[in-house]
Design a protein around this motif. Structure first.
Motif, PDB file in Angstrom:
ATOM      1  N   TYR A  17      33.567  31.513  11.464  1.00  0.00           N
ATOM      2  CA  TYR A  17      32.541  31.999  11.988  1.00  0.00           C
ATOM      3  C   TYR A  17      32.653  33.679  12.326  1.00  0.00           C
ATOM      4  CZ  TYR A  17      31.541  27.174  12.983  1.00  0.00           C
ATOM      5  OH  TYR A  17      31.266  25.645  12.892  1.00  0.00           O
ATOM      6  N   LYS A  18      31.600  34.150  12.701  1.00  0.00           N
ATOM      7  CA  LYS A  18      31.663  35.417  13.208  1.00  0.00           C
ATOM      8  C   LYS A  18      32.241  35.602  14.682  1.00  0.00           C
ATOM      9  CE  LYS A  18      27.622  37.006  10.183  1.00  0.00           C
ATOM     10  NZ  LYS A  18      26.096  37.518  10.455  1.00  0.00           N
ATOM     11  N   SER A  19      32.533  36.934  14.880  1.00  0.00           N
ATOM     12  CA  SER A  19      33.630  37.062  16.100  1.00  0.00           C
ATOM     13  C   SER A  19      32.799  36.713  17.354  1.00  0.00           C
ATOM     14  CB  SER A  19      34.213  38.480  15.952  1.00  0.00           C
ATOM     15  OG  SER A  19      32.883  39.409  16.246  1.00  0.00           O
TER      16      SER A  19
END
Length: 325
Positions: A17-19
């Protein structure tokens, strides 16, 4: 040290996942309750902790989980994140995240989302930080000097002053009244605001006192425990709860109608149930606290957990026997 496919899968899933996808990282939804978020975080943290998961990127995944928990466990940060979609703990959440530092390459976050430089980036940087290079009119000469109330821009290069020697001065604030006069003006308003805030509490305290002063007799007419004084048994109409009255009750209600006596019994029954509900709620809170203390981050104290689950809850048992819970 070798690791299982399951251990690798959970680490790679977290890192996929993105941060800023905090809900996805913790495997919860935006509508999830606080307890659900907490349980999901604990479960994932145990699986990704470097001491429990030998995968080489488990430490990285564990840090990502902690970051998501830091935001979603704080109501203020969670509200900001829900409204903006950006990391509320980052001072540069709106800037590009392509570089590891907001000051990469000697700049302070001027890089555009596409990775190219802004047309005026070098000029702005040179103007305020005295950088060199290029054909900018701000490229040579002293940058600026401070003086007086504010600061004065001096020549920035080439003998031409692009700011026309603009001088900015601070605006003087209007004279403030003496502290004593301000306090005197604010004192009546502050006193009234304080009284308004205390008014509900005063009413709660005063009403029972007035009721006691103007009532003929404040002694109770009944008890749920038999004694020498309360020795006449009665039963409530709906749940058949026993209670005991004294001679004062007999004299007071001997000429009352059947409906008035029934209303009295209903009132006693409602007070009994309200008392049991309040005490049962406190018992349940205490039990939940003991269970939470027994279930640690990485290990569970089975003995404490067993004691917590078997904790006596007499008031809840009474409500359960009446089919009220």
């Amino acid at each position: 040290m070798s690791y299982t496919k399951e251990q690798e899968a959970i680490v790679l899933k977290v890192l996929s996942y993105k941060s800023h996808q905090f809900y996805e990282i913790l495997s919860v939804k935006k509508t999830s309750e606080e307890g659900e978020i907490k349980r999901s975080y604990r479960k994932l943290a145990i699986k990704c902790h470097p001491d429990k998961n030998p995968h080489p990127r488990s430490s990285e995944a564990f840090k990502v989980l902690n970051k998501a928990w830091e935001v979603l466990s704080d109501p203020q940060k969670k509200t900001i994140f829900d409204q903006t979609g950006s990391d509320p703990t980052s001072r540069f959440s709106g800037a590009s995240t392509s570089s590891s530092s907001p000051f990469a390459s000697g700049r302070s976050g001027f890089a555009s989302a596409g990775g190219g430089a802004h047309p005026f980036e070098d000029d702005l940087f040179n103007m305020f930080f005295g950088g060199g290079g290029g054909n900018s009119p701000f490229n040579s000469g002293p940058t600026f000097t401070f003086g007086g109330n504010g600061f004065t821009f001096q020549s920035f290069g080439g003998g031409q002053d692009p700011f026309m020697r603009h001088r900015r001065t601070t605006r003087r604030a209007a004279p403030r009244p003496p502290q004593q006069n301000r306090d005197q003006a604010q004192s009546p308003q502050s006193l009234w605001e304080g009284l308004k805030g205390l008014l509900p509490i005063l009413l709660i305290l005063i009403v029972p006192i007035l009721s006691a002063l103007f009532s003929d007799d404040t002694s109770p007419d009944y008890s749920f425990v038999p004694s020498r004084e309360f020795n006449v048994e009665r039963r409530t109409p709906r749940h058949n709860i026993p209670f005991f009255v004294n001679d004062h009750f007999t004299k007071k209600y001997e000429n009352k109608s059947r409906q008035q006596l029934r209303n009295y019994d209903v009132k006693v029954e409602n007070l009994f149930i309200q008392d049991k509900r309040a005490k049962c709620s406190r018992e349940q809170i205490r039990k939940d606290q003991l269970i939470e203390d027994a279930v640690g981050w990485f290990t569970t104290d089975t003995e404490k957990l067993k004691q917590a689950e078997n904790m006596p809850m007499p008031n809840c048992d009474v409500l359960r026997s009446l089919n009220l819970i």
